[in-house]
Structures are given as C-alpha cells and as structure tokens.
Design a protein around this motif. Structure first.
Motif, mmCIF file in Angstrom:
data_model
loop_
_atom_site.group_PDB
_atom_site.id
_atom_site.type_symbol
_atom_site.label_atom_id
_atom_site.label_comp_id
_atom_site.label_asym_id
_atom_site.label_seq_id
_atom_site.Cartn_x
_atom_site.Cartn_y
_atom_site.Cartn_z
ATOM 1 N N ILE A 146 24.457 -7.221 -33.316
ATOM 2 C CA ILE A 146 23.926 -8.004 -32.205
ATOM 3 C C ILE A 146 22.416 -8.012 -32.326
ATOM 4 O O ILE A 146 21.781 -6.956 -32.369
ATOM 5 C CB ILE A 146 24.360 -7.410 -30.847
ATOM 6 C CG1 ILE A 146 25.884 -7.408 -30.772
ATOM 7 C CG2 ILE A 146 23.735 -8.185 -29.702
ATOM 8 C CD1 ILE A 146 26.442 -6.710 -29.563
ATOM 9 N N LYS A 147 21.861 -9.219 -32.405
ATOM 10 C CA LYS A 147 20.412 -9.376 -32.501
ATOM 11 C C LYS A 147 19.979 -10.417 -31.481
ATOM 12 O O LYS A 147 20.665 -11.425 -31.297
ATOM 13 C CB LYS A 147 20.007 -9.857 -33.893
ATOM 14 C CG LYS A 147 20.295 -8.851 -34.987
ATOM 15 C CD LYS A 147 19.818 -9.375 -36.305
ATOM 16 C CE LYS A 147 20.097 -8.372 -37.403
ATOM 17 N NZ LYS A 147 19.666 -8.847 -38.718
ATOM 18 N N PRO A 148 18.842 -10.197 -30.841
ATOM 19 C CA PRO A 148 18.364 -11.190 -29.885
ATOM 20 C C PRO A 148 17.921 -12.453 -30.618
ATOM 21 O O PRO A 148 17.359 -12.379 -31.714
ATOM 22 C CB PRO A 148 17.187 -10.502 -29.203
ATOM 23 C CG PRO A 148 16.751 -9.461 -30.155
ATOM 24 C CD PRO A 148 17.959 -9.048 -30.922
ATOM 25 N N LYS A 149 18.185 -13.613 -30.028
ATOM 26 C CA LYS A 149 17.832 -14.850 -30.724
ATOM 27 C C LYS A 149 16.479 -15.408 -30.294
ATOM 28 O O LYS A 149 15.897 -16.195 -31.014
ATOM 29 C CB LYS A 149 18.916 -15.900 -30.538
ATOM 30 C CG LYS A 149 19.024 -16.485 -29.153
ATOM 31 C CD LYS A 149 20.083 -17.565 -29.114
ATOM 32 C CE LYS A 149 20.052 -18.279 -27.785
ATOM 33 N NZ LYS A 149 20.999 -19.373 -27.727
ATOM 34 N N ASN A 150 15.949 -15.008 -29.162
ATOM 35 C CA ASN A 150 14.689 -15.560 -28.675
ATOM 36 C C ASN A 150 13.511 -14.587 -28.807
ATOM 37 O O ASN A 150 12.470 -14.804 -28.219
ATOM 38 C CB ASN A 150 14.818 -15.995 -27.214
ATOM 39 C CG ASN A 150 15.788 -17.148 -27.054
ATOM 40 O OD1 ASN A 150 15.916 -17.988 -27.932
ATOM 41 N ND2 ASN A 150 16.486 -17.178 -25.945
ATOM 42 N N VAL A 151 13.713 -13.510 -29.553
ATOM 43 C CA VAL A 151 12.666 -12.511 -29.729
ATOM 44 C C VAL A 151 12.418 -12.369 -31.232
ATOM 45 O O VAL A 151 13.361 -12.263 -32.010
ATOM 46 C CB VAL A 151 13.091 -11.150 -29.141
ATOM 47 C CG1 VAL A 151 12.022 -10.097 -29.372
ATOM 48 C CG2 VAL A 151 13.390 -11.290 -27.662
ATOM 49 N N GLU A 152 11.157 -12.356 -31.617
ATOM 50 C CA GLU A 152 10.822 -12.164 -33.025
ATOM 51 C C GLU A 152 11.246 -10.758 -33.454
ATOM 52 O O GLU A 152 11.176 -9.813 -32.677
ATOM 53 C CB GLU A 152 9.316 -12.319 -33.236
ATOM 54 C CG GLU A 152 8.799 -13.721 -32.964
ATOM 55 C CD GLU A 152 9.317 -14.727 -33.974
ATOM 56 O OE1 GLU A 152 9.435 -14.377 -35.161
ATOM 57 O OE2 GLU A 152 9.600 -15.867 -33.573
ATOM 58 N N GLU A 153 11.681 -10.624 -34.694
ATOM 59 C CA GLU A 153 12.150 -9.335 -35.192
ATOM 60 C C GLU A 153 11.062 -8.270 -35.101
ATOM 61 O O GLU A 153 11.311 -7.134 -34.725
ATOM 62 C CB GLU A 153 12.618 -9.493 -36.641
ATOM 63 C CG GLU A 153 13.359 -8.287 -37.142
ATOM 64 C CD GLU A 153 14.057 -8.538 -38.461
ATOM 65 O OE1 GLU A 153 14.084 -7.594 -39.260
ATOM 66 O OE2 GLU A 153 14.554 -9.657 -38.681
ATOM 67 N N LYS A 154 9.809 -8.643 -35.408
ATOM 68 C CA LYS A 154 8.723 -7.660 -35.335
ATOM 69 C C LYS A 154 8.495 -7.179 -33.903
ATOM 70 O O LYS A 154 8.180 -6.023 -33.679
ATOM 71 C CB LYS A 154 7.439 -8.236 -35.923
ATOM 72 C CG LYS A 154 6.891 -9.450 -35.182
ATOM 73 C CD LYS A 154 5.620 -9.956 -35.875
ATOM 74 C CE LYS A 154 5.114 -11.212 -35.276
ATOM 75 N NZ LYS A 154 4.557 -11.119 -33.968
ATOM 76 N N ASP A 155 8.677 -8.045 -32.915
ATOM 77 C CA ASP A 155 8.537 -7.646 -31.507
ATOM 78 C C ASP A 155 9.715 -6.801 -31.041
ATOM 79 O O ASP A 155 9.558 -5.873 -30.260
ATOM 80 C CB ASP A 155 8.418 -8.871 -30.611
ATOM 81 C CG ASP A 155 7.151 -9.681 -30.876
ATOM 82 O OD1 ASP A 155 6.155 -9.080 -31.344
ATOM 83 O OD2 ASP A 155 7.178 -10.899 -30.642
ATOM 84 N N TYR A 156 10.896 -7.120 -31.515
ATOM 85 C CA TYR A 156 12.102 -6.416 -31.099
ATOM 86 C C TYR A 156 12.080 -4.968 -31.562
ATOM 87 O O TYR A 156 12.468 -4.061 -30.845
ATOM 88 C CB TYR A 156 13.326 -7.132 -31.635
ATOM 89 C CG TYR A 156 14.623 -6.473 -31.265
ATOM 90 C CD1 TYR A 156 15.080 -6.488 -29.955
ATOM 91 C CD2 TYR A 156 15.392 -5.813 -32.220
ATOM 92 C CE1 TYR A 156 16.282 -5.887 -29.599
ATOM 93 C CE2 TYR A 156 16.589 -5.200 -31.885
ATOM 94 C CZ TYR A 156 17.022 -5.241 -30.564
ATOM 95 O OH TYR A 156 18.201 -4.638 -30.221
ATOM 96 N N TYR A 157 11.630 -4.746 -32.792
ATOM 97 C CA TYR A 157 11.656 -3.396 -33.346
ATOM 98 C C TYR A 157 10.398 -2.597 -33.073
ATOM 99 O O TYR A 157 10.318 -1.445 -33.413
ATOM 100 C CB TYR A 157 11.927 -3.455 -34.861
ATOM 101 C CG TYR A 157 13.339 -3.913 -35.168
ATOM 102 C CD1 TYR A 157 14.410 -3.086 -34.910
ATOM 103 C CD2 TYR A 157 13.585 -5.177 -35.671
ATOM 104 C CE1 TYR A 157 15.713 -3.496 -35.166
ATOM 105 C CE2 TYR A 157 14.875 -5.600 -35.937
ATOM 106 C CZ TYR A 157 15.930 -4.753 -35.691
ATOM 107 O OH TYR A 157 17.207 -5.163 -35.942
ATOM 108 N N SER A 158 9.397 -3.179 -32.448
ATOM 109 C CA SER A 158 8.177 -2.420 -32.147
ATOM 110 C C SER A 158 8.397 -1.591 -30.876
ATOM 111 O O SER A 158 9.209 -1.925 -30.018
ATOM 112 C CB SER A 158 6.992 -3.363 -31.955
ATOM 113 O OG SER A 158 7.175 -4.154 -30.806
ATOM 114 N N VAL A 159 7.633 -0.510 -30.767
ATOM 115 C CA VAL A 159 7.802 0.395 -29.614
ATOM 116 C C VAL A 159 6.745 0.132 -28.587
ATOM 117 O O VAL A 159 5.659 -0.210 -28.785
ATOM 118 C CB VAL A 159 7.731 1.872 -30.058
ATOM 119 C CG1 VAL A 159 7.995 2.778 -28.877
ATOM 120 C CG2 VAL A 159 8.723 2.111 -31.171
#
Length: 56
Positions: free
Chosen positions: A43-56
């Motif tokens: 499951i991955k968000p579709k409206n969020v950039e991958e770099k933003d999703y995995y950043s803390v």
C-alpha cells in the motif's frame, strides 16, 4: 478474522474445485485460502511524493 462470501462464476468455481482436488484439500474454503497466499500486497499513497512519505 474476516469472513467473506463471494459469488463465483461457473468457470471460477471449476478452477477452485480443480485446485482443491489437485492439492488434496477438503473444502473450497481451504483452496481459496491457499490460492490467495500467492499474492503480496503493498500500500502506497498516490498523492504524496515518495521522498515526502518516507521522510521523518
């Protein structure tokens, strides 16, 4: 545990029945449970950039 009820087409029912017989299973429920174990879900968000999703 989730319980589901599905309507299978005659063709789908035959596939499950053959799988059940070929694997010496007692019920179609066991066959379906074994069949879905071949899949992996991500499951991955579709409206969020991958770099933003995995950043803390």
């Amino acid at each position: 545990m989730a319980k589901i009820q599905i309507d299978l087409s005659p063709q789908e029912d035959k596939i499950v029945e053959v799988y059940k017989l070929m694997n010496n299973l007692k019920t179609k429920q066991e066959a379906v449970k074994r069949m879905i174990q071949y899949f992996k879900v991500e499951i991955k968000p579709k409206n969020v950039e991958e770099k933003d999703y995995y950043s803390v």
